[in-house]
Design a protein around this motif. Structure first.
Motif, PDB file in Angstrom:
ATOM      1  N   GLY A   2      -5.522  14.578   3.232  1.00  0.00           N
ATOM      2  CA  GLY A   2      -4.907  13.325   2.841  1.00  0.00           C
ATOM      3  C   GLY A   2      -5.874  12.158   2.791  1.00  0.00           C
ATOM      4  O   GLY A   2      -7.092  12.328   2.707  1.00  0.00           O
ATOM      5  N   TYR A   3      -5.305  10.949   2.875  1.00  0.00           N
ATOM      6  CA  TYR A   3      -6.078   9.710   2.791  1.00  0.00           C
ATOM      7  C   TYR A   3      -5.536   8.694   3.783  1.00  0.00           C
ATOM      8  O   TYR A   3      -4.371   8.765   4.200  1.00  0.00           O
ATOM      9  CB  TYR A   3      -5.973   9.105   1.386  1.00  0.00           C
ATOM     10  CG  TYR A   3      -7.053   9.549   0.425  1.00  0.00           C
ATOM     11  CD1 TYR A   3      -8.199   8.787   0.220  1.00  0.00           C
ATOM     12  CD2 TYR A   3      -6.927  10.739  -0.285  1.00  0.00           C
ATOM     13  CE1 TYR A   3      -9.184   9.186  -0.666  1.00  0.00           C
ATOM     14  CE2 TYR A   3      -7.905  11.152  -1.180  1.00  0.00           C
ATOM     15  CZ  TYR A   3      -9.034  10.362  -1.365  1.00  0.00           C
ATOM     16  OH  TYR A   3     -10.009  10.758  -2.240  1.00  0.00           O
ATOM     17  N   LEU A   4      -6.383   7.732   4.114  1.00  0.00           N
ATOM     18  CA  LEU A   4      -5.950   6.554   4.858  1.00  0.00           C
ATOM     19  C   LEU A   4      -5.832   5.425   3.842  1.00  0.00           C
ATOM     20  O   LEU A   4      -6.836   4.898   3.362  1.00  0.00           O
ATOM     21  CB  LEU A   4      -6.955   6.193   5.951  1.00  0.00           C
ATOM     22  CG  LEU A   4      -6.567   5.003   6.847  1.00  0.00           C
ATOM     23  CD1 LEU A   4      -5.354   5.362   7.711  1.00  0.00           C
ATOM     24  CD2 LEU A   4      -7.735   4.586   7.741  1.00  0.00           C
ATOM     25  N   SER A  19      -0.646  12.322   4.477  1.00  0.00           N
ATOM     26  CA  SER A  19      -1.067  13.721   4.453  1.00  0.00           C
ATOM     27  C   SER A  19      -1.338  14.182   3.025  1.00  0.00           C
ATOM     28  O   SER A  19      -1.072  13.457   2.061  1.00  0.00           O
ATOM     29  CB  SER A  19       0.013  14.604   5.082  1.00  0.00           C
ATOM     30  OG  SER A  19       1.128  14.712   4.207  1.00  0.00           O
ATOM     31  N   TYR A  20      -1.803  15.406   2.883  1.00  0.00           N
ATOM     32  CA  TYR A  20      -2.115  15.940   1.555  1.00  0.00           C
ATOM     33  C   TYR A  20      -0.862  16.096   0.696  1.00  0.00           C
ATOM     34  O   TYR A  20      -0.944  16.233  -0.526  1.00  0.00           O
ATOM     35  CB  TYR A  20      -2.832  17.286   1.686  1.00  0.00           C
ATOM     36  CG  TYR A  20      -1.958  18.409   2.194  1.00  0.00           C
ATOM     37  CD1 TYR A  20      -1.291  19.259   1.314  1.00  0.00           C
ATOM     38  CD2 TYR A  20      -1.782  18.614   3.561  1.00  0.00           C
ATOM     39  CE1 TYR A  20      -0.480  20.285   1.778  1.00  0.00           C
ATOM     40  CE2 TYR A  20      -0.975  19.627   4.034  1.00  0.00           C
ATOM     41  CZ  TYR A  20      -0.326  20.461   3.138  1.00  0.00           C
ATOM     42  OH  TYR A  20       0.480  21.469   3.602  1.00  0.00           O
ATOM     43  N   THR A  21       0.326  16.052   1.325  1.00  0.00           N
ATOM     44  CA  THR A  21       1.579  16.148   0.573  1.00  0.00           C
ATOM     45  C   THR A  21       1.989  14.810  -0.036  1.00  0.00           C
ATOM     46  O   THR A  21       2.964  14.740  -0.782  1.00  0.00           O
ATOM     47  CB  THR A  21       2.718  16.633   1.482  1.00  0.00           C
ATOM     48  OG1 THR A  21       2.950  15.661   2.521  1.00  0.00           O
ATOM     49  CG2 THR A  21       2.384  17.972   2.115  1.00  0.00           C
ATOM     50  N   GLY A  22       1.275  13.741   0.320  1.00  0.00           N
ATOM     51  CA  GLY A  22       1.621  12.419  -0.184  1.00  0.00           C
ATOM     52  C   GLY A  22       2.626  11.679   0.669  1.00  0.00           C
ATOM     53  O   GLY A  22       3.104  10.612   0.285  1.00  0.00           O
ATOM     54  N   GLN A  23       2.935  12.219   1.843  1.00  0.00           N
ATOM     55  CA  GLN A  23       3.901  11.594   2.746  1.00  0.00           C
ATOM     56  C   GLN A  23       3.191  11.028   3.976  1.00  0.00           C
ATOM     57  O   GLN A  23       2.139  11.537   4.380  1.00  0.00           O
ATOM     58  CB  GLN A  23       4.951  12.621   3.186  1.00  0.00           C
ATOM     59  CG  GLN A  23       5.722  13.244   2.035  1.00  0.00           C
ATOM     60  CD  GLN A  23       6.411  12.212   1.166  1.00  0.00           C
ATOM     61  OE1 GLN A  23       7.067  11.295   1.667  1.00  0.00           O
ATOM     62  NE2 GLN A  23       6.260  12.344  -0.148  1.00  0.00           N
ATOM     63  N   PRO A  24       3.763   9.987   4.588  1.00  0.00           N
ATOM     64  CA  PRO A  24       3.146   9.434   5.806  1.00  0.00           C
ATOM     65  C   PRO A  24       3.044  10.495   6.897  1.00  0.00           C
ATOM     66  O   PRO A  24       3.946  11.320   7.055  1.00  0.00           O
ATOM     67  CB  PRO A  24       4.112   8.315   6.221  1.00  0.00           C
ATOM     68  CG  PRO A  24       4.903   8.005   5.010  1.00  0.00           C
ATOM     69  CD  PRO A  24       4.991   9.266   4.214  1.00  0.00           C
ATOM     70  N   ALA A 174      -4.676   7.630  -4.908  1.00  0.00           N
ATOM     71  CA  ALA A 174      -5.997   8.250  -4.741  1.00  0.00           C
ATOM     72  C   ALA A 174      -5.913   9.768  -4.836  1.00  0.00           C
ATOM     73  O   ALA A 174      -6.882  10.429  -5.221  1.00  0.00           O
ATOM     74  CB  ALA A 174      -6.597   7.839  -3.396  1.00  0.00           C
ATOM     75  N   MET A 175      -4.754  10.320  -4.489  1.00  0.00           N
ATOM     76  CA  MET A 175      -4.563  11.774  -4.541  1.00  0.00           C
ATOM     77  C   MET A 175      -3.961  12.241  -5.862  1.00  0.00           C
ATOM     78  O   MET A 175      -3.727  13.437  -6.051  1.00  0.00           O
ATOM     79  CB  MET A 175      -3.675  12.219  -3.370  1.00  0.00           C
ATOM     80  CG  MET A 175      -4.362  12.105  -2.026  1.00  0.00           C
ATOM     81  SD  MET A 175      -3.356  12.759  -0.662  1.00  0.00           S
ATOM     82  CE  MET A 175      -2.321  11.347  -0.315  1.00  0.00           C
TER      83      MET A 175
END
Length: 254
Positions: A2-4, A19-24, A174-175
């Motif tokens: 994921g990303y911050l 996370s990599y799923t796009g959820q917090p 970003a993802m």
């Protein structure tokens, strides 16, 4: 991993761990943000509000009104803390590419006045420099509509401020995630329509309720919303997408 996601503001930054799923993603057990040793002038000089569901806000109140070397120093402190968090999480940072301007949707007039002359780009540049030095990746993203998306999609869902909510679509962008217009957003638009119709009937006067401008916005949205979810991500993020009209609608109905 994921990303911050990071949303910059005149008094600090809002962060969303995504996370990599796009959820917090909730903060790890035992997660804390250490108080910077460089700040010790007065109580409340450095404030952190942590939401367990993956959002936090780092606030340095003095940053909003300081000038010159002091502001540069405080921005450096803020950059160090933000990059240290990303490094501890093992996540790259996603932030707005401020070469294209800063997206804002805040109904607080005092905040808007404070933000109008703030050099947001200095924060992003300081964070980028610090991240490169510490080996943390940074991905700038197109800034358009992130606050509007956060306002309509995530603010109420996660019970956070608009600044936290804006950090989430920054990370998602970003993802490569698209931002669909959901059933909940359509219901919210209908509620605004009914509210403004009622206001127009009960409070006659120019500039109140369902004005010509607002009617035009609803007409444009009626044409754009049915097509939005079928568009490419870049079309959805374009300046005159449905999000542009939704922003104007939010500002008109405040």
């Amino acid at each position: 991993r994921g990303y911050l996601g990071m949303d910059t503001n005149p008094d600090g930054v809002a962060l969303a761990s995504v996370s990599y799923t796009g959820q917090p993603e909730p903060w790890p057990e035992g997660f804390t943000v250490p108080y910077p040793k460089a700040l010790h002038k007065f109580a409340g000089e450095f404030q952190v509000t942590v939401h367990p569901n993956g959002f936090l806000y780092i606030k340095i109140p003095e940053l909003a009104y300081s000038r010159g070397y002091r502001r540069t120093y405080l921005i450096g402190v803020l950059a160090k803390v933000a990059v240290d968090i990303a490094r501890a999480l093992g996540k790259p940072i996603a932030l707005e590419n401020l070469d294209f301007g800063k997206d804002r949707l805040d109904t607080n007039k005092r905040f808007n006045r404070m933000a109008s002359n703030f050099p947001f780009k200095k924060i992003s540049e300081a964070i980028t420099r610090k991240a490169v030095k510490e080996g943390v990746s940074v991905r700038p993203v197109w800034p358009a509509h992130t606050s509007t998306i956060g306002y309509y999609k995530y603010k109420q869902r996660y019970g956070v401020t608009i600044h936290h909510a804006a950090a989430l679509p920054i990370a998602r962008r970003a993802m490569g995630f698209k931002e669909r217009i959901t059933k909940e957003i359509k219901q919210k638009i209908q509620a605004i329509r009914e509210k403004l119709n009622h206001k127009a009937n009960s409070l006659p006067g120019e500039g109140k309720g369902m004005t010509r401008k607002v009617k035009r916005l609803f007409k444009q949205l009626d044409g754009k919303i049915p097509l939005h979810n079928g568009l490419t991500r870049f079309q959805q993020e374009s300046f005159y997408s449905a999000w542009h009209d939704l922003k104007q609608l939010a500002l008109s109905s405040r």
